[in-house]
Design a protein around this motif. Structure first.
Motif, PDB file in Angstrom:
ATOM      1  N   GLN A 235       0.814  -1.208   0.000  1.00 60.03           N
ATOM      2  CA  GLN A 235       0.000   0.000   0.000  1.00 60.03           C
ATOM      3  C   GLN A 235       0.849   1.260   0.000  1.00 60.03           C
ATOM      4  N   ALA A 236       2.061   1.179   0.517  1.00 57.99           N
ATOM      5  CA  ALA A 236       2.975   2.323   0.461  1.00 57.99           C
ATOM      6  C   ALA A 236       3.642   2.441  -0.900  1.00 57.99           C
ATOM      7  N   ALA A 237       3.905   1.314  -1.551  1.00 54.83           N
ATOM      8  CA  ALA A 237       4.573   1.336  -2.856  1.00 54.83           C
ATOM      9  C   ALA A 237       3.629   1.769  -3.975  1.00 54.83           C
ATOM     10  N   TYR A 238       2.373   1.378  -3.882  1.00 54.75           N
ATOM     11  CA  TYR A 238       1.425   1.605  -4.978  1.00 54.75           C
ATOM     12  C   TYR A 238       1.302   3.075  -5.395  1.00 54.75           C
ATOM     13  N   PRO A 239       1.062   4.023  -4.478  1.00 58.25           N
ATOM     14  CA  PRO A 239       0.908   5.409  -4.930  1.00 58.25           C
ATOM     15  C   PRO A 239       2.154   5.983  -5.573  1.00 58.25           C
ATOM     16  N   TRP A 240       3.340   5.554  -5.124  1.00 63.06           N
ATOM     17  CA  TRP A 240       4.565   6.061  -5.738  1.00 63.06           C
ATOM     18  C   TRP A 240       4.734   5.507  -7.153  1.00 63.06           C
ATOM     19  N   LEU A 241       4.455   4.236  -7.346  1.00 64.85           N
ATOM     20  CA  LEU A 241       4.566   3.654  -8.685  1.00 64.85           C
ATOM     21  C   LEU A 241       3.619   4.344  -9.661  1.00 64.85           C
ATOM     22  N   ILE A 242       2.371   4.532  -9.256  1.00 63.31           N
ATOM     23  CA  ILE A 242       1.404   5.162 -10.145  1.00 63.31           C
ATOM     24  C   ILE A 242       1.745   6.628 -10.362  1.00 63.31           C
ATOM     25  N   THR A 243       2.166   7.320  -9.318  1.00 56.75           N
ATOM     26  CA  THR A 243       2.524   8.737  -9.447  1.00 56.75           C
ATOM     27  C   THR A 243       3.665   8.929 -10.430  1.00 56.75           C
ATOM     28  N   PHE A 244       4.740   8.163 -10.288  1.00 57.85           N
ATOM     29  CA  PHE A 244       5.880   8.342 -11.184  1.00 57.85           C
ATOM     30  C   PHE A 244       5.551   7.892 -12.610  1.00 57.85           C
ATOM     31  N   GLY A 245       4.739   6.845 -12.733  1.00 58.01           N
ATOM     32  CA  GLY A 245       4.324   6.436 -14.064  1.00 58.01           C
ATOM     33  C   GLY A 245       3.497   7.504 -14.756  1.00 58.01           C
ATOM     34  N   LEU A 246       2.549   8.097 -14.033  1.00 56.24           N
ATOM     35  CA  LEU A 246       1.709   9.139 -14.628  1.00 56.24           C
ATOM     36  C   LEU A 246       2.491  10.424 -14.901  1.00 56.24           C
ATOM     37  N   MET A 247       3.451  10.739 -14.062  1.00 54.35           N
ATOM     38  CA  MET A 247       4.289  11.913 -14.336  1.00 54.35           C
ATOM     39  C   MET A 247       5.036  11.745 -15.656  1.00 54.35           C
ATOM     40  N   GLY A 248       5.555  10.539 -15.888  1.00 57.43           N
ATOM     41  CA  GLY A 248       6.231  10.289 -17.155  1.00 57.43           C
ATOM     42  C   GLY A 248       5.277  10.303 -18.330  1.00 57.43           C
ATOM     43  N   LEU A 249       4.094   9.700 -18.157  1.00 57.22           N
ATOM     44  CA  LEU A 249       3.104   9.668 -19.236  1.00 57.22           C
ATOM     45  C   LEU A 249       2.658  11.080 -19.608  1.00 57.22           C
ATOM     46  N   PHE A 250       2.351  11.904 -18.623  1.00 57.12           N
ATOM     47  CA  PHE A 250       1.881  13.260 -18.917  1.00 57.12           C
ATOM     48  C   PHE A 250       2.985  14.135 -19.481  1.00 57.12           C
ATOM     49  N   ARG A 251       4.235  13.847 -19.143  1.00 56.58           N
ATOM     50  CA  ARG A 251       5.339  14.588 -19.779  1.00 56.58           C
ATOM     51  C   ARG A 251       5.361  14.298 -21.280  1.00 56.58           C
ATOM     52  N   ARG A 252       5.004  13.080 -21.631  1.00 58.13           N
ATOM     53  CA  ARG A 252       4.974  12.711 -23.047  1.00 58.13           C
ATOM     54  C   ARG A 252       3.781  13.327 -23.779  1.00 58.13           C
ATOM     55  N   ILE A 253       2.587  13.270 -23.163  1.00 59.11           N
ATOM     56  CA  ILE A 253       1.377  13.646 -23.890  1.00 59.11           C
ATOM     57  C   ILE A 253       0.983  15.114 -23.707  1.00 59.11           C
ATOM     58  N   CYS A 254       1.526  15.775 -22.688  1.00 62.59           N
ATOM     59  CA  CYS A 254       1.199  17.199 -22.461  1.00 62.59           C
ATOM     60  C   CYS A 254       2.474  18.025 -22.301  1.00 62.59           C
ATOM     61  N   PRO A 255       3.392  17.976 -23.289  1.00 60.98           N
ATOM     62  CA  PRO A 255       4.651  18.710 -23.129  1.00 60.98           C
ATOM     63  C   PRO A 255       4.475  20.224 -23.208  1.00 60.98           C
ATOM     64  N   VAL A 256       3.450  20.674 -23.918  1.00 58.77           N
ATOM     65  CA  VAL A 256       3.175  22.110 -24.032  1.00 58.77           C
ATOM     66  C   VAL A 256       1.706  22.340 -23.729  1.00 58.77           C
ATOM     67  N   GLU A 257       1.397  23.553 -23.349  1.00 56.36           N
ATOM     68  CA  GLU A 257       0.032  23.871 -22.960  1.00 56.36           C
ATOM     69  C   GLU A 257      -0.870  24.023 -24.174  1.00 56.36           C
ATOM     70  N   SER A 258      -2.079  23.503 -24.058  1.00 57.58           N
ATOM     71  CA  SER A 258      -3.087  23.679 -25.093  1.00 57.58           C
ATOM     72  C   SER A 258      -4.275  24.405 -24.483  1.00 57.58           C
ATOM     73  N   PRO A 259      -5.052  25.147 -25.302  1.00 54.47           N
ATOM     74  CA  PRO A 259      -6.225  25.857 -24.755  1.00 54.47           C
ATOM     75  C   PRO A 259      -7.210  24.910 -24.067  1.00 54.47           C
ATOM     76  N   THR A 260      -7.423  23.730 -24.660  1.00 55.90           N
ATOM     77  CA  THR A 260      -8.373  22.787 -24.063  1.00 55.90           C
ATOM     78  C   THR A 260      -7.896  22.301 -22.704  1.00 55.90           C
ATOM     79  N   MET A 261      -6.622  21.918 -22.633  1.00 52.61           N
ATOM     80  CA  MET A 261      -6.103  21.423 -21.373  1.00 52.61           C
ATOM     81  C   MET A 261      -6.049  22.529 -20.326  1.00 52.61           C
ATOM     82  N   ARG A 262      -5.752  23.752 -20.759  1.00 50.48           N
ATOM     83  CA  ARG A 262      -5.728  24.866 -19.820  1.00 50.48           C
ATOM     84  C   ARG A 262      -7.124  25.115 -19.248  1.00 50.48           C
ATOM     85  N   TYR A 263      -8.140  24.998 -20.090  1.00 51.06           N
ATOM     86  CA  TYR A 263      -9.511  25.196 -19.634  1.00 51.06           C
ATOM     87  C   TYR A 263      -9.898  24.120 -18.621  1.00 51.06           C
TER      88      TYR A 263
END
Length: 554
Positions: free
Chosen positions: A445-473
């Motif tokens: 239970q302690a490992a799970y949030p860190w694994l998901i957090t770091f995985g999602l941080m990497g994923l969002f770095r890939r898919i949201c590298p720059v700001e878009s009007p839709t994402m900003r909204y």
């Protein structure tokens, strides 16, 4: 090592990820009526898969949010200083919390009361039918033939309900099935078996006013002075007033016979005293302040305010000490797990009052005084976010192999953790003793949030590298959507509760309808008003045919 962050002006990926954590809260709360849970609405269409959805999201969502909050708070501290950090968070966190306490929270409580008051007249609030499919529901319905059949087919007489906890005898006791209680005791049931909260069958029967059941339990040697994890004895539950009994019975989805309830509970209390029962530990002021459900779902703002003040205090103290720069591996390499997981295990160990928690993941704390281990838990994630801001990010290592921690977390850690949390003792021939099982459960239970957090941080770095009007909204609107969503969610759950539709269809309908109304309210009542300025800073209404200009505000 340089502390310059090349993305200091804007982190659109983390901004989007923070918004995603907020929006997931809508789906999280929408799922609660579709599986056996202690929730104000219980839908007639139940699907256990929603329990897994809830646990999977609950296990990482708020930890992820606090990592993002720590990062952006450190950014604001770096750019504007301590005074500006506290002043900014006072306007964007503390004032919205106060406003929500006199608007959204009372509205939520009112709709919840309406849903709970009408629960006995709804199909979702009725007791299981005779011939139910498990030994626990058979005991709850008082079907002695079904109980005997389950026992004959190998069901353990003290088996623990994997969905809601409790032994068959405990379910028979809270339902007032005195004959079923006696039959299970005759078949070897432990009259003093305790549930996840430390309560016994006598606690439940005394609380709900079941006189005959209390008599059966006393005659069979029930411990009259056993205390649950809150320190309450059966006598304490018997003397609770009718209003409190009705409220908790509705929240816990327990059948309650309200006819002559006060007299029956008074008679039980007198019977218990006659046999030597005493009251348990009296709650002190700190206990009351921690347990009082004051903030409802806005508790995270209260926690965030405490943590921001803590960051400002640490910064003030650090300015008087020699500068110590943490090595980059502590935030950027896989070595970060070596210190983050053990550190998180410390507060995680105390979740569920130091026993098996009722769900996978952290406890919540909505009282005026934060529960210490819960505040410490989120302080670890907030602190890492602040640490992460100060690490040189020019290597871009955060998005390397982002899929790996997500796969490990979702396909290995989460299934094992939920199984252990439900009572699984390990594979055949290699069963774990209780202490080893608990240690492994806390680790997962302690490992799970860190694994998901770091995985999602990497994923969002890939898919949201720059700001878009839709994402900003969406990032702007997410704050309002989460603050205001709960009354709409509960109201929608109440409306569809008895509709003859599959649980999945009703879940999607609840989420879609609530989100659409929330977005409409944001656009028309919030975005360009004083409420929007309070939450996100000023926004300039767009000219016809153009995108709106936004004043960035973290």
């Amino acid at each position: 090592m340089s502390t310059h962050n090349t993305m200091i002006d804007r982190r659109s990926d983390l901004d989007a990820l923070r918004a995603g954590a907020m929006l997931l809260g809508i789906a999280l709360h929408a799922s609660l009526s579709f599986f056996p849970a202690y929730w104000v609405v219980s839908d007639r269409s139940q699907e256990p898969a929603f329990g897994l959805l809830f646990s999977a999201v609950h296990g990482f969502r708020m930890p992820l949010f606090f990592v993002m909050s720590g990062y952006f708070s450190a950014m604001l501290l770096h750019r504007r200083g301590r005074a500006a950090l506290v002043e900014h968070r006072f306007r964007r966190v503390f004032l919205p919390l106060l406003a929500g306490m006199v608007t959204i929270v009372p509205l939520t409580m009112g709709i919840s009361t309406l849903a709970m008051t009408s629960a006995p007249r709804k199909a979702g609030g009725t007791a299981p039918a005779a011939g139910a499919s498990t030994i626990w529901t058979a005991a709850r319905s008082g079907d002695l033939d079904a109980v005997e059949l389950h026992l004959k087919n190998g069901a353990a007489v003290d088996a623990f309900d994997p969905d809601r906890g409790g032994t068959p005898m405990m379910w028979a006791a809270v339902a007032g099935r005195a004959e079923a209680v006696q039959r299970l005791i005759d078949r070897g049931a432990d009259v003093n078996a305790a549930g996840r909260d430390g309560g016994t069958a006598l606690h439940g029967a005394a609380f709900l006013g079941h006189e005959r059941t209390v008599d059966v339990l006393i005659r069979n040697g029930a411990d009259l002075n056993v205390a649950n994890k809150d320190g309450s004895t059966p006598l304490d539950t018997a003397v609770l007033d009718e209003g409190t009994t009705r409220y908790f019975a509705s929240v816990l989805q327990l059948d309650l016979d309200e006819n002559d309830l006060g007299r029956r509970k008074a008679a039980i209390a007198e019977t218990l005293r006659h046999h030597g029962a005493t009251a348990g530990r009296k709650s002190g002021l700190a206990d009351i302040l921690m347990q009082m459900p004051l903030f409802n779902h806005l508790w995270f703002l209260w926690f965030l305010w405490w943590l921001v003040l803590g960051l400002a205090a640490v910064s003030a103290l650090g300015s008087r000490l020699p500068t110590i720069q943490p090595p980059a591996w502590m935030a950027r390499s896989p070595g970060r797990y070596l210190w983050l997981i053990p550190l998180t295990m410390i507060p995680q160990w105390f979740m569920g009052d130091g026993g098996d928690p009722p769900f996978f993941g952290p406890d919540t704390s909505s009282g005026l005084l934060p529960i210490p281990h819960v505040l410490a838990y989120y302080a670890v994630f907030f602190g890492f976010g602040a640490l992460d801001f100060g690490v040189d990010d020019r290597t871009g290592r955060v998005d390397e192999r982002w899929w790996l921690p997500l796969a490990i977390g979702l396909l290995v850690v989460f299934p094992l953790g939920t199984a252990l949390n439900a009572g699984w003792a390990g594979p055949p021939g290699f069963a774990l003793d209780p202490s080893a099982r608990r240690l492994l459960s806390v680790f997962l239970q302690a490992a799970y949030p860190w694994l998901i957090t770091f995985g999602l941080m990497g994923l969002f770095r890939r898919i949201c590298p720059v700001e878009s009007p839709t994402m900003r909204y969406l990032s702007d609107s997410a704050y309002w959507l989460y603050l205001a969503h709960l009354p709409l969610i509960i109201g929608a759950q109440y409306v569809v509760r008895d509709w003859p539709l599959p649980a999945a269809a009703k879940f999607l309908l609840v989420v879609a309808a609530s989100t659409a109304l929330l977005l409409l309210s944001y656009q028309t009542l919030v975005r360009y008003t004083w409420i929007g300025r309070l939450l996100n800073g000023p926004r300039v209404r767009p000219a016809a045919g153009s995108e709106g200009l936004a004043v960035p505000a973290q």
